[in-house]
Design an enzyme around this catalytic site. Structure first.
Site, PDB file in Angstrom:
ATOM      1  N   LYS A 166      91.230  24.184 -25.974  1.00  0.00           N
ATOM      2  CA  LYS A 166      91.273  23.359 -27.606  1.00  0.00           C
ATOM      3  C   LYS A 166      91.148  22.137 -27.953  1.00  0.00           C
ATOM      4  O   LYS A 166      91.803  21.185 -26.644  1.00  0.00           O
ATOM      5  CB  LYS A 166      92.526  23.991 -27.749  1.00  0.00           C
ATOM      6  N   ASP A 194      86.283  23.092 -27.823  1.00  0.00           N
ATOM      7  CA  ASP A 194      87.216  24.269 -28.858  1.00  0.00           C
ATOM      8  C   ASP A 194      87.513  23.868 -30.043  1.00  0.00           C
ATOM      9  O   ASP A 194      89.112  23.634 -30.026  1.00  0.00           O
ATOM     10  CB  ASP A 194      87.050  25.652 -28.214  1.00  0.00           C
ATOM     11  N   GLU A 220      82.130  23.543 -29.041  1.00  0.00           N
ATOM     12  CA  GLU A 220      82.354  24.315 -29.957  1.00  0.00           C
ATOM     13  C   GLU A 220      83.177  24.111 -31.451  1.00  0.00           C
ATOM     14  O   GLU A 220      84.692  23.808 -31.166  1.00  0.00           O
ATOM     15  CB  GLU A 220      82.975  25.966 -29.065  1.00  0.00           C
ATOM     16  N   GLU A 246      80.736  32.974 -32.650  1.00  0.00           N
ATOM     17  CA  GLU A 246      81.508  33.963 -33.162  1.00  0.00           C
ATOM     18  C   GLU A 246      82.574  34.299 -33.866  1.00  0.00           C
ATOM     19  O   GLU A 246      83.329  35.578 -33.691  1.00  0.00           O
ATOM     20  CB  GLU A 246      83.011  33.476 -31.970  1.00  0.00           C
ATOM     21  N   ASP A 269      79.641  37.430 -30.343  1.00  0.00           N
ATOM     22  CA  ASP A 269      80.616  38.369 -29.887  1.00  0.00           C
ATOM     23  C   ASP A 269      80.167  39.479 -29.865  1.00  0.00           C
ATOM     24  O   ASP A 269      79.776  40.368 -30.844  1.00  0.00           O
ATOM     25  CB  ASP A 269      82.115  38.198 -30.877  1.00  0.00           C
ATOM     26  N   HIS A 296      81.132  34.797 -26.747  1.00  0.00           N
ATOM     27  CA  HIS A 296      82.040  34.692 -26.912  1.00  0.00           C
ATOM     28  C   HIS A 296      82.518  35.884 -26.831  1.00  0.00           C
ATOM     29  O   HIS A 296      82.271  37.155 -26.536  1.00  0.00           O
ATOM     30  CB  HIS A 296      82.354  34.950 -28.542  1.00  0.00           C
ATOM     31  N   GLU A 329      82.085  33.930 -20.647  1.00  0.00           N
ATOM     32  CA  GLU A 329      83.520  33.740 -21.009  1.00  0.00           C
ATOM     33  C   GLU A 329      84.708  34.538 -20.590  1.00  0.00           C
ATOM     34  O   GLU A 329      84.441  35.791 -20.558  1.00  0.00           O
ATOM     35  CB  GLU A 329      83.495  33.738 -22.618  1.00  0.00           C
TER      36      GLU A 329
HETATM   37 MG   LIG Z   1      85.721  29.948 -29.866  1.00  0.00          MG
END
Ligand SMILES: [Mg+2]
Length: 379
Positions: A166, A194, A220, A246, A269, A296, A329
């Site tokens: 992150k 991300d 991301e 996503e 997703d 995702h 993922e």
């Molecule tokens: Mg993400």
């Protein structure tokens, strides 16, 4: 054969340790799953991505469309569910509710026809995929750098070939975190970042340029998902590939993302964007633009297995004799529901996960675990 029962379950588990990212903190896992049963006693399982209680209501809304229908006609049922809800929600959690039902219908179809979902979708272009570890969230305390470094090293020891971390705290803090993690894992492991749309275009540009020396595989959701043109503009300003999608729904949403040339990597997703049926249509759209898809994936083994089958069926872009390996993922943050709900458990061998060859999604759901985590008392 007819659908006789559609049951929803909201599962909840308080986390031992809270974690957070650029938008909010997690203190529990809360997930809506659906079980669809036929008059012959065969059942399929699905899962929705997003607020579990709203998804449960959404599934109850479309339930009358499903009861008494032939489960093999999953695309017809998809269309009826979509038409029933589009006046109120052409995007968002009602689409996630349809997604959950769609995944359950594919599982059911596979179990009825005794074939893996990916085979029914048209075939398996690959037998294994490369999981990347999603983790490295933020936590309170003043030792965040050392905690993240230790966590990243654990993933390397476990055999992961790629890790996603992150960002989105602040530009200066992100640079310190990414630099520390890159130094800790060395250059042989791929690293992605991300931001969960934490930044403006100006900030995302500044951060990307600062992070270019650290060999980042993709950035991301750098900016808010509404700003399709900002994504495109950022792509022209940095050498880091840009990923997103996503928060996007249905072929119509993804068309906007693709028409704007917003991303290098499209992250649909499956349990949110419209299920396996719609994800396959989205993959055809992406293919017309030559854009790569890496879905995702969040939630339980149901969502994970749906993604395994989807990726198995994805045409390689570009095609070549030695096709590029595909990522899946693999969320590694605390989630007891994910770890216990489905069997067989997810296993990584030599950095790969095999595509399931059993009928349907290739999993059994443990109903004892449903009773353990259900927010309602179940008999
Ligand atoms: Mg993400």
């Amino acid at each position: 054969m007819k659908i006789t029962k559609v049951e929803t379950f909201v599962l909840s588990n308080k986390l031992k340790e809270n974690f957070f990212f650029s938008q909010w903190a997690y203190s529990e896992r809360r997930i809506c799953i659906v079980k669809i049963t036929t008059d012959e006693g065969i059942c399929g399982w699905g899962e929705g991505y997003g607020p579990a209680d709203v998804i449960k209501s959404g599934i109850n809304l479309v339930k009358p469309i499903l009861i008494g229908e032939n489960p093999l006609e999953n695309e017809t049922l998809w269309f009826k569910m979509y038409r029933k809800t589009l006046d109120f929600a052409r995007r968002g959690v009602l689409v996630a509710a349809i997604s959950a039902v769609d995944v359950a219908l594919w599982d059911l179809k596979g179990k009825i026809l005794k074939q893996p979902v990916s085979v029914l979708m048209g075939g398996q272009h690959r037998k294994r995929v490369v999981p990347y570890a999603t983790g490295l969230y933020f936590s309170d305390g003043d030792n965040l750098v050392s905690k993240l470094v230790a966590e990243a090293k654990t993933y390397v020891e476990q055999g992961f070939k790629a890790i996603k971390m992150k960002v989105g705290l602040s530009i200066s803090k992100d640079i310190i975190l990414v630099k520390s993690v890159r130094e800790a894992i060395g250059n042989d492991v791929n690293l992605m970042i991300d931001a969960n749309h934490a930044y403006s275009l100006r900030e995302a540009t500044k951060l990307s340029r600062a992070l270019e020396p650290f060999n980042i595989d993709w950035f991301e959701e750098p900016v808010s998902p509404e700003f399709y043109k900002h994504y495109k503009e950022l792509r022209s300003k940095t050498t880091i590939p840009i990923a997103g999608g996503e928060c996007e729904y249905l072929r119509y949403g993804f068309q906007t993302l693709l028409e704007n040339n917003s991303v290098d990597i499209l992250q649909v997703d499956i349990c949110g964007a419209g299920g396996l049926s719609e994800a396959k249509r989205i993959s055809t759209l992406a293919n017309t633009k030559g854009v790569e898809i890496i879905p995702h994936v969040w939630g339980t083994g149901i969502a994970f297995h749906a993604a395994l089958h989807f990726i198995a069926n994805l045409e390689p872009i570009p095609g070549r004799l030695y096709a590029p390996e595909m990522y899946i993922e693999y969320d590694r943050t605390e989630n007891d529901i994910r770890e216990t709900l489905t069997a067989p458990s997810i296993k990584m061998k030599n950095g790969y996960i095999d595509i399931p060859q059993l009928p349907g999604l290739g999993i059994e759901v443990d109903e004892k675990v449903i009773r353990q985590f259900s927010t309602e008392i179940l008999i």
